[in-house]
Design an enzyme around this catalytic site. Structure first.
Site, PDB file in Angstrom:
ATOM      1  N   ARG A  45      38.535  13.852  30.998  1.00 58.93           N
ATOM      2  CA  ARG A  45      39.856  13.202  30.952  1.00 58.93           C
ATOM      3  C   ARG A  45      40.924  14.055  31.612  1.00 58.93           C
ATOM      4  NH1 ARG A  45      39.394  12.794  24.539  1.00 58.93           N
ATOM      5  NH2 ARG A  45      37.204  12.792  25.167  1.00 58.93           N
ATOM      6  N   LYS A  54      28.405  23.336  24.588  1.00 57.58           N
ATOM      7  CA  LYS A  54      27.522  22.311  24.028  1.00 57.58           C
ATOM      8  C   LYS A  54      26.267  22.973  23.440  1.00 57.58           C
ATOM      9  CE  LYS A  54      28.607  18.522  27.254  1.00 57.58           C
ATOM     10  NZ  LYS A  54      29.097  17.567  26.248  1.00 57.58           N
TER      11      LYS A  54
HETATM   12  N1  BES Z   1      30.278  14.537  29.703  1.00 55.49           N
HETATM   13  C1  BES Z   1      30.543  14.452  28.316  1.00 55.49           C
HETATM   14  C2  BES Z   1      30.174  13.087  27.729  1.00 55.49           C
HETATM   15  C3  BES Z   1      28.723  12.726  27.737  1.00 55.49           C
HETATM   16  C4  BES Z   1      27.907  13.070  26.664  1.00 55.49           C
HETATM   17  C5  BES Z   1      28.172  12.019  28.780  1.00 55.49           C
HETATM   18  C6  BES Z   1      26.563  12.722  26.677  1.00 55.49           C
HETATM   19  C7  BES Z   1      26.835  11.673  28.787  1.00 55.49           C
HETATM   20  C8  BES Z   1      26.029  12.028  27.733  1.00 55.49           C
HETATM   21  C9  BES Z   1      32.018  14.696  28.042  1.00 55.49           C
HETATM   22  O1  BES Z   1      32.632  15.580  28.898  1.00 55.49           O
HETATM   23  C10 BES Z   1      32.101  15.285  26.679  1.00 55.49           C
HETATM   24  O2  BES Z   1      31.611  16.350  26.493  1.00 55.49           O
HETATM   25  N2  BES Z   1      32.748  14.591  25.765  1.00 55.49           N
HETATM   26  C11 BES Z   1      32.894  15.052  24.432  1.00 55.49           C
HETATM   27  C12 BES Z   1      34.303  14.775  23.991  1.00 55.49           C
HETATM   28  C13 BES Z   1      34.703  15.458  22.721  1.00 55.49           C
HETATM   29  C14 BES Z   1      34.705  16.959  22.886  1.00 55.49           C
HETATM   30  C15 BES Z   1      36.057  14.977  22.313  1.00 55.49           C
HETATM   31  C16 BES Z   1      31.884  14.330  23.556  1.00 55.49           C
HETATM   32  O3  BES Z   1      31.609  13.166  23.809  1.00 55.49           O
HETATM   33  O4  BES Z   1      31.339  14.969  22.673  1.00 55.49           O
HETATM   34 MN    MN Z   2      32.403  17.587  28.251  1.00 55.35          MN
END
Ligand code: BES
Ligand code: MN
Ligand code: ZN
Length: 503
Positions: free
Chosen positions: A357, A283
């Site tokens: 997931r 990230k």
């Molecule tokens: N934990 C994150 C989602 C999230 C983002 C929760 C911001 C709270 C605040 C999740 O694991 C994630 O990173 N999801 C990705 C999915 C994508 C890579 C398909 C996302 O939302 O960017």
């Molecule tokens: Mn994630």
């Protein structure tokens, strides 16, 4: 927070702050008389409008009265539970700001308010207690106080005692509601504390420990599967996410069996990612620290199960918590990997940041297979796209069952933890097709929350009564001017409300 219900007259209530709640209507009719009786100047009524959550503190009432100060508290039109909640949170925040220890709320008008909101007196009492707990919550466990020049140490940090002044005939009902509210508030607080703990204080083993402690204290079964057992079970999703981690994963199962016959078997699954760096698909660094909250679903499930136990609801409830952090490193899973989940379904890991997931997949299949539940609900901070769609106040709801979806929606309205339903149409499957495996864990740019839900749906093995609640927005409030930032415990109150309806 100690809570008591008393029948004293207003002038006899000994407290740091006596709270007089008024709806805009009651304000016109009664406020003058009440203020004059307590020896206060009525000039304040020129400015005070009784908007929901509005607070005015007054000093210097007539001699011989036991309250040190009084506060006028606005209830808006006094027609919704939401305004009552807002007012409760607001007065508690004020009391904490003023470092007041003992707060008394005059509940003389509670029966009228019950009628105008269409709620029971007990429900209003519960909401008041919950609201006060929410409003007075602060997370200061990791503050040493060493740099605090004002030396506020020693002063009360939250409301120590809440007194509810009620008319004689209502004492019992208010006591009952307050006791329930206190349980929910305490479970919510436990969830918030867990969410607020950063990764260096809370790893998968610590989540398991928190569950074991809660089970011991309140008398329910908790089983922890450690890494070896997770390997024997073949939970390939959880293990894949854990590959880059220094800390072993855990899979914790909480179980509440009621004394008598259970009305229903309920499985609650919570995402327990203790820190989500994204893994190799790392990230951006800005605000990455907020990803300590990626175990909010797990915290809510733990809080909800404990609440069910303490409320003694006649349901067989199983909480399932897969937990790990998601880290990059030489041993971490890499984009393009194909893994085999507990179900046997193979997954192409298009993005290691879509880790939630993967761990939920294993837990969902396990829940369905082992417990044959009547209903499966998973709660997870699953997608950033959910925040884009619904913001920080509302969770996304997905369900393959209209009745269940409706019940969860209603529970959201009643608890104040709002959800909004999104679709699970099969047309979205197109986006998560894989050339090399059964399914891909990412679905490209559009509809990120929906494709995540469609992915999860593949792992419930055709169960006909499943819901997924994406709490990415409301589980954690980023730092901003107004509200207390950090973990909210979103989900505890919602799930408890839902399960109370099933009891
Ligand atoms: N934990 C994150 C989602 C999230 C983002 C929760 C911001 C709270 C605040 C999740 O694991 C994630 O990173 N999801 C990705 C999915 C994508 C890579 C398909 C996302 O939302 O960017
Ligand atoms: Mn994630
Ligand atoms: Zn995540």
């Amino acid at each position: 927070m100690k809570i008591s219900v008393i029948k004293n007259t207003l002038d006899q209530v000994s407290t740091d702050l006596l709270v007089l709640p008024f709806s805009s209507d009651a304000l016109k009719k009664e406020a003058e008389e009440v203020l004059l009786a307590l020896g206060f100047d009525i000039q304040v009524l020129k400015d005070f409008k009784a908007e929901a959550g509005e607070v005015v503190v007054l000093y210097g009432g007539a001699k011989g009265h036991a309250a040190v100060r009084i506060a006028l508290l606005g209830l808006g039109e006094g027609k919704t539970l939401e305004d009552w909640r807002k007012a409760s949170v607001s007065i508690a925040s004020k009391a904490v700001e003023m470092k007041l220890e003992k707060v008394a709320v005059d509940c003389s008008g509670i029966e009228t308010l019950a009628a105008s909101t269409g709620q029971s007196v007990a429900t209003l009492a519960a909401a008041l207690v919950e609201g006060c707990a929410v409003g007075s919550y602060r997370f200061d466990r990791l503050k040493s106080g060493k740099l605090d020049k004002k030396k506020s140490a020693g002063k009360p940090k939250e409301i120590a005692e809440l007194v509810l002044r009620a008319d004689a005939g209502l004492v019992e009902e208010i006591e009952k509601g307050a006791a329930e509210g206190k349980i929910v508030a305490s479970c919510q607080k436990m969830a918030r504390n867990l969410v607020n703990l950063p990764g260096n204080y809370l790893q998968a083993e610590d989540i398991a420990k928190a569950a074991v402690e809660s089970g011991k204290k309140h008398g329910y079964d908790v089983t922890v599967f450690h890494k070896k057992e997770i390997e024997s079970l073949g939970m390939g999703g959880l293990l894949a996410v854990n590959k880059g981690s220094f800390h072993p994963p855990t899979f914790t199962v909480l179980e509440h069996k009621p004394k008598g016959k259970a009305n229903m078997v309920v499985a609650l699954v919570g995402k327990g990612v203790t820190f989500d760096s994204g893994g190799i698909s790392i990230k951006p660094s800005e605000n990455m620290g907020e990803m300590k909250s990626d175990m909010s679903g797990a915290a809510s499930v733990l809080g909800a199960v404990e609440a069910v136990v303490r409320l003694g609801l006649p349901l067989h409830v199983i909480g399932l918590i897969p937990a790990t952090d998601n880290m990059p490193g030489g041993k971490a899973q890499t984009p393009g990997d194909v893994i085999t989940t507990y179900s046997g379904i193979t997954v192409e890991v298009g993005n290691t940041d879509a880790e939630g997931r993967l761990i939920l997949a294993d837990a969902l299949t396990y829940a369905k297979e082992k417990y044959k539940p009547d209903v499966i609900i998973d709660v997870a901070t699953l997608t950033g796209a959910c925040i884009v769609a619904l913001g920080y106040a509302v969770a996304a709801l997905f369900s393959n069952n209209d009745k269940l979806a409706d019940e969860i929606f209603q529970a959201g309205q009643q608890s104040g933890e709002k959800v909004w339903r999104m679709p699970l149409w099969d047309l979205y499957d197109e986006q998560i097709k894989s050339d090399v495996a059964d399914v891909n864990n990412t679905g490209g740019r559009g509809a990120g929350s929906v494709t995540a839900a469609k992915f999860l749906e593949k792992f419930i093995d055709g169960h006909k009564n499943w819901a997924h609640i994406d709490i990415a927005g409301p589980s954690f409030l980023p730092k901003s001017g107004g509200k207390v930032s950090g973990g909210t415990g979103f989900g505890v109150s919602l799930l408890v409300e839902l399960m109370k309806k099933w009891s």
